[in-house]
Enzyme design. Structure first.
Site, short mmCIF file in Angstrom:
data_model
loop_
_atom_site.label_atom_id
_atom_site.label_comp_id
_atom_site.label_asym_id
_atom_site.label_seq_id
_atom_site.Cartn_x
_atom_site.Cartn_y
_atom_site.Cartn_z
N PHE A 97 -0.26 9.80 3.35
CA PHE A 97 0.27 8.44 3.36
C PHE A 97 0.88 8.11 4.72
O PHE A 97 0.69 7.02 5.25
CB PHE A 97 1.35 8.33 2.27
CG PHE A 97 1.87 6.93 2.06
CD1 PHE A 97 1.33 6.14 1.06
CD2 PHE A 97 2.88 6.41 2.84
CE1 PHE A 97 1.81 4.85 0.85
CE2 PHE A 97 3.36 5.12 2.65
CZ PHE A 97 2.82 4.34 1.64
N ASP A 213 -4.05 13.47 -9.42
CA ASP A 213 -3.64 14.21 -8.23
C ASP A 213 -2.51 15.18 -8.55
O ASP A 213 -1.56 15.31 -7.79
CB ASP A 213 -3.22 13.24 -7.12
CG ASP A 213 -3.33 13.87 -5.74
OD1 ASP A 213 -4.07 14.87 -5.59
OD2 ASP A 213 -2.70 13.37 -4.79
#
Length: 396
Positions: A97, A213
């Protein structure tokens, strides 16, 4: 057993890369709709705020009623102030991210973790929107709390509660000098709590959500090693009605990805169960899901474990050496049985998460006291195993 899903390489160097590690191979837009509607009807937007514009541009349905959510909107200046303009000494880690910083928000007098989207990173705005939408609708003690977000200009930031003990990964693998390994009771507590978080996503969320995930770096630990699932950028709404799966691009992390999903792109709730089984094996063995430093036959944790599941005499070989024999024989056998069921190659052979929670809650309630129980040295393990093979009982 091979797994052909894409994965982001983890640095493994920082305590808080857990806040930002998620696997995405590129920044291509996934146009599958994420419908996180609670009330079954669309909410009319009073204004086209940036989050809604992002959702529309990416063909994501931002129609969940988040008006009652506790997630707040922050300005970029507020978050810059909270982190001392993103000072290096506030830096916690980095992942797909972007960078993660520890900060203090004066307005709410709270220490937080702030994820700042890297526009050139592995993850994109889609994951940002999905994370906000998912966590705005979620409320569970085993899911990390989203405090708020920022969508000033081209800035995209997420603000979470700060988890002071970092990720499970940091307490299982490559321990720094002086850090004590997790004991048996703590491992069972973490396993049970993570399972409860997954159960909430699968069974309590409306609509139900496939996490997609689940891995050790995405299980964060609070005071007392209380576990919380984090990083929901890859989450997908599960199949409904007579549908058996969701067809989507294969995404996830190598070693945790269910082989059936990796090969077909057909995502089901049982895909998460496989990933959970891998995490459970990591808790038991102390080994990584994928470890290229080991001999070829031991690099993939599940492939290494499968033949050992078939021989009780070899169960002790699967225990993390850092436990130094401090574990209950019966508890070991039971948790290995759960892990073996979760990582079955055929998805319909894997248990549902509710059954996993029930079993792990029981194991977590059976407190192991090394002062009372015998240490499992090699001779005793051999004796116990011969005894168990003979009559199926255990002395612990």
């Amino acid at each position: 057993m091979g797994c052909f899903c894409f994965a982001k390489k983890s640095s493994g160097k920082s305590q808080a890369n857990n806040y930002s590690q998620s696997a995405k191979p590129n920044n291509h837009t996934d146009t599958s709709k994420v419908d996180l509607n609670v009330n079954g009807k669309k909410e009319a937007h009073s204004k086209d705020n940036q989050l809604s514009l992002d959702a529309k541009r990416l063909n994501l349905t931002d129609n969940g009623d988040t008006s009652g959510s506790t997630a707040q909107t922050f300005t970029f200046d507020e978050l810059a102030e909270a982190t001392g303009n993103f000072r290096s000494d506030c830096f916690l880690g980095e992942g797909g991210f972007g960078k993660v910083y520890k900060g203090h928000l004066r307005g709410i007098d709270q220490v937080v973790a702030i994820k700042q989207l890297d526009p050139n990173g592995l993850q994109g705005v889609r994951e940002f929107v999905v994370e906000v939408l998912t966590l705005s609708l979620a409320d569970h003690p085993n899911l990390v709390k989203l405090i708020g977000f920022c969508t000033d200009g081209d800035q995209r930031l997420l603000v979470y509660e700060h988890m002071p003990l970092g990720s499970l990964e940091n307490h299982l693998h490559d321990l720094p000098l002086g850090r004590k390994p997790l004991d048996w009771n703590t491992r069972m507590k973490i396993a049970a709590g993570a399972a409860k978080g997954l159960e909430y996503l699968h069974e309590k969320m409306k609509p139900p959500v496939i996490y997609r995930d689940l891995k050790c770096s995405n299980i964060l630990l609070g005071e007392g090693y209380h576990p919380k699932l984090s990083d929901f950028g890859l989450a997908k709404v599960g199949p409904s009605g007579d549908k058996t799966h969701v067809s989507t691009r294969v995404m996830g992390t190598y070693g945790y990805c269910a082989p059936d999903y990796a090969m077909t792109g057909q995502l089901t709730f049982k895909s998460d169960i496989y990933s959970f089984g891998v995490v459970l094996l990591e808790l038991i063995t102390g080994r990584k899901a994928i470890d290229n430093t080991r001999p070829a036959k031991e690099q993939n944790l599940v492939a290494w474990a499968r033949p050992l599941f078939k021989d009780r005499r070899k169960f002790s070989q699967m225990v993390d050496p850092l436990l130094e024999g401090h574990y209950p024989v019966r508890g070991l056998y039971q948790v290995l049985a759960i892990a073996a069921m979760c990582v079955q190659e055929q998805p319909n052979m894997r248990p549902v998460i509710t059954d996993v929670v029930t079993a792990l809650n029981y194991l977590a309630s059976q407190r192991y006291d090394p002062q009372i129980h015998h240490v499992q040295n090699s001779k005793r393990r051999d004796d116990d195993q011969r005894h168990l093979v003979r009559d199926g009982s255990s002395s612990d």
